[in-house]
Each structure stands twice: as C-alpha cells, then as structure tokens.
Enzyme design. Structure first.
Site, PDB file in Angstrom:
ATOM      1  N   ARG A  45       1.043  -1.242  -0.072  1.00  0.00           N
ATOM      2  CA  ARG A  45      -0.184   0.295  -0.242  1.00  0.00           C
ATOM      3  C   ARG A  45       0.955   1.324  -0.493  1.00  0.00           C
ATOM      4  NH1 ARG A  45      -2.526  -3.844  -1.121  1.00  0.00           N
ATOM      5  NH2 ARG A  45      -4.315  -4.163  -0.183  1.00  0.00           N
TER       6      ARG A  45
ATOM      7  N   GLU B 184      -4.692   3.749   6.778  1.00  0.00           N
ATOM      8  CA  GLU B 184      -3.875   3.564   5.621  1.00  0.00           C
ATOM      9  C   GLU B 184      -4.383   5.272   4.652  1.00  0.00           C
ATOM     10  OE1 GLU B 184      -4.153  -0.084   3.071  1.00  0.00           O
ATOM     11  OE2 GLU B 184      -5.918   0.753   1.609  1.00  0.00           O
TER      12      GLU B 184
ATOM     13  N   SER C 112     -10.447   1.046   3.279  1.00  0.00           N
ATOM     14  CA  SER C 112     -10.245   0.696   4.646  1.00  0.00           C
ATOM     15  C   SER C 112      -9.222   1.922   5.006  1.00  0.00           C
ATOM     16  CB  SER C 112      -8.898  -0.032   4.337  1.00  0.00           C
ATOM     17  OG  SER C 112      -9.542  -1.245   3.532  1.00  0.00           O
TER      18      SER C 112
END
Length: 303
Positions: A174, A295, A225
């Site tokens: 990520r 995130e 998320s």
C-alpha cells in the site's frame, strides 16, 4: 487568489470552481471548501495550471476521485486539481494498456475483463482512480498495482513531469515512492496485461465484487480501509476483537460489517472521524500493543 482564479478562468484549461465544498468530491462526503478547484480537460492543461499557480506562489495539490481521502473541515488552501473526466483516456495495443490517471478503476477492470484480458481482477471492487491506485499501490485478493504496472507519468510537487518505471516507483505494501520519498501524483499509467479466457476472468471479477458487497459497507459514505494491516495481523480483526464494531463518535461510526471501515453515518465531520481514529489507535495499542497506521490520506488545513 483572485488574480490566480481570473487567470485560470481565462486559460481555457477546464472547469474552475471557487470555494467548492470538497464534500462533493470525496467518497466519505466530508470536507470543507477548496479556495479554487480545477478540473483540467487534459494533461497539457495541467502544465498550464502549474505554471500559473507557481507564478503567483499559490499552494496547490492534486486529488483523484476522492476515495481513500479525508479532507479537513477547514478545507484546502490554494488550488486543488481534480483528476477526473479530462484524464480518462484509454488505449490498448496488444497486451499493453495506456490509461489516464483519472480513469475509474472499477470501470477499467470491468471493460478489460470483457475484452478477455487478465490482470485487473483484483481491482473489480476498488473505488477511485487509476492515479490514486498507483499512488497507494492499491490491491486486494493477493494482487496489487505493482504486479501489472510498467511505468507511470508523474506530476511532482515542483510542477515537473516525468515517466517512472515500476522499479523506480519503489512499491511496497500500500505504498509507493510518490507518498513520502518523492511526493507526486500519477497522471497516466502503462499496464501489462495477459490474454485469458473471458468467461473465467469475468467469473473471478464477479466473485471479488460479491465478496466486497457482502463484507464491506459500500451503502454508506466511506473512504475504504482506514488503517494499514499490521501484518501478520489484520486491522479489521483487531478492531472487532476489541469490541469496537459499531462504536460511534458524532456522525462517524466503525462499520457494523467491517472493523477497518469508518462510515459517515449522517452529518459526520472530519473532526469526528479523526477523533474516532485516535480512539481506535489508543484502544488497540493499550489492548494488544499494536500501533495502527492510517491508510486513508488526511489532508487540508490543520490536518
């Protein structure tokens, strides 16, 4: 700022909106106004926009389709460049796909699967734009953008543009070079796909879509998320184990469906979301000794 807005309006670079609420441009439906929001009609227009803002010494930043983004209640100072309809071009040459950074990830995955190309099945339920997906190395179901990206055309903070290879983007979980090492945003991407059996590809796509629909709260405004998974642990599982599913602060609520999602349950502010994030992080640290890292990207005044 008035001179900048006037010059942008006269430059024929796309749509120019003044004091535009960013709640209209984020999937969480949260965010104060941008002093000026510009939706460029093409990549060349971006070069003009950057030249104008730099000449006037005005702050600027680019956003995509507003997923994975939390904008402060005070909004964003200066010019916000929204990569959308003007950067949604697509060209297929054999198994090589060139696509604009403003192209919808879900739309692209659907179109490519119907043409019998494999590689984007993992993205069938990921909201947002290709540019944002490259920026954060978006992924799911065991794959991510780093597996298919050949190179990306990047706009850097100083206004320069450059093509970077997969290796130069320094992908990891990520994460890419564009977040912290060398801040920038993807304007265009070249992807390497594989020819496959259309029926099998579409079947996998549908399975992934069904999984997201059954496990994630897409019927509420959310930003995807909230936390990175502290592997081998999973953020959602830790939040659920801590008994925080459904926990609410103001209009922000931990989803009843998935512990790693915070939804706008009605009238939520960015402050509500930030307070809830802080509470979750504190709780998980105290209970399990695990420090969660966000995130979702948090931007704007006082963010």
């Amino acid at each position: 700022m008035e001179n900048v807005i006037k010059e942008l309006e006269q430059a024929d670079i796309g749509k120019v909106l003044v004091n535009e609420p960013l709640s209209k441009h984020t999937t969480m439906k949260i965010g104060g106004p941008a002093d000026c929001l510009v939706q460029p009609k093409d990549i060349e227009s971006i070069e003009t926009i950057i030249r104008i803002v730099k000449e006037h010494g005005v702050k600027w930043r680019a956003i995509g389709r507003g997923s994975n983004l939390l904008v402060s209640d005070q909004g964003i100072e200066g010019v916000v460049i929204k990569l959308g309809d003007g950067l949604d071009h697509m060209d297929i040459d054999g198994d090589i796909l060139t696509v604009g950074g403003g192209y919808s990830v879900i739309k692209l995955a659907t179109i490519i699967s119907k043409k019998g190309f494999s590689g984007l099945e993992f993205a069938s339920g990921i909201p947002g734009s290709i540019g944002g997906a490259v920026y954060m190395n978006a992924g799911a179901h065991g794959s991510d953008m780093s597996k298919i990206l050949v190179k990306a055309r990047v706009l850097f903070e100083d206004g320069t543009m450059e093509w970077l290879s997969n290796e130069e983007l320094n992908f990891s979980y990520r994460t890419s070079l564009l977040q912290k090492e060398r801040p920038g945003i993807c304007l265009e991407a070249v992807l390497k796909l594989e020819a496959g059996v259309k029926e099998e590809i579409v079947k996998v796509m549908q399975k992934n879509k069904d999984y997201r629909r059954d496990t994630q709260p897409w019927n509420f405004p959310c930003a995807g998320s909230i936390f990175r998974n502290p592997l081998p642990e999973y953020a959602g599982a830790l939040v659920e184990k801590a008994g925080l599913k459904g926990y609410k602060l103001g209009g922000a609520q931990v989803s009843d469906m998935h512990g790693n999602f915070i939804v706008n349950a009605g009238g939520a502010t960015a402050e509500d979301v930030l307070n809830l994030i802080a509470f979750i992080k504190k709780t998980i640290l105290e209970k399990y000794g695990t420090e969660l890292e966000t995130e979702v990207e948090i931007i704007g005044r006082n963010s």
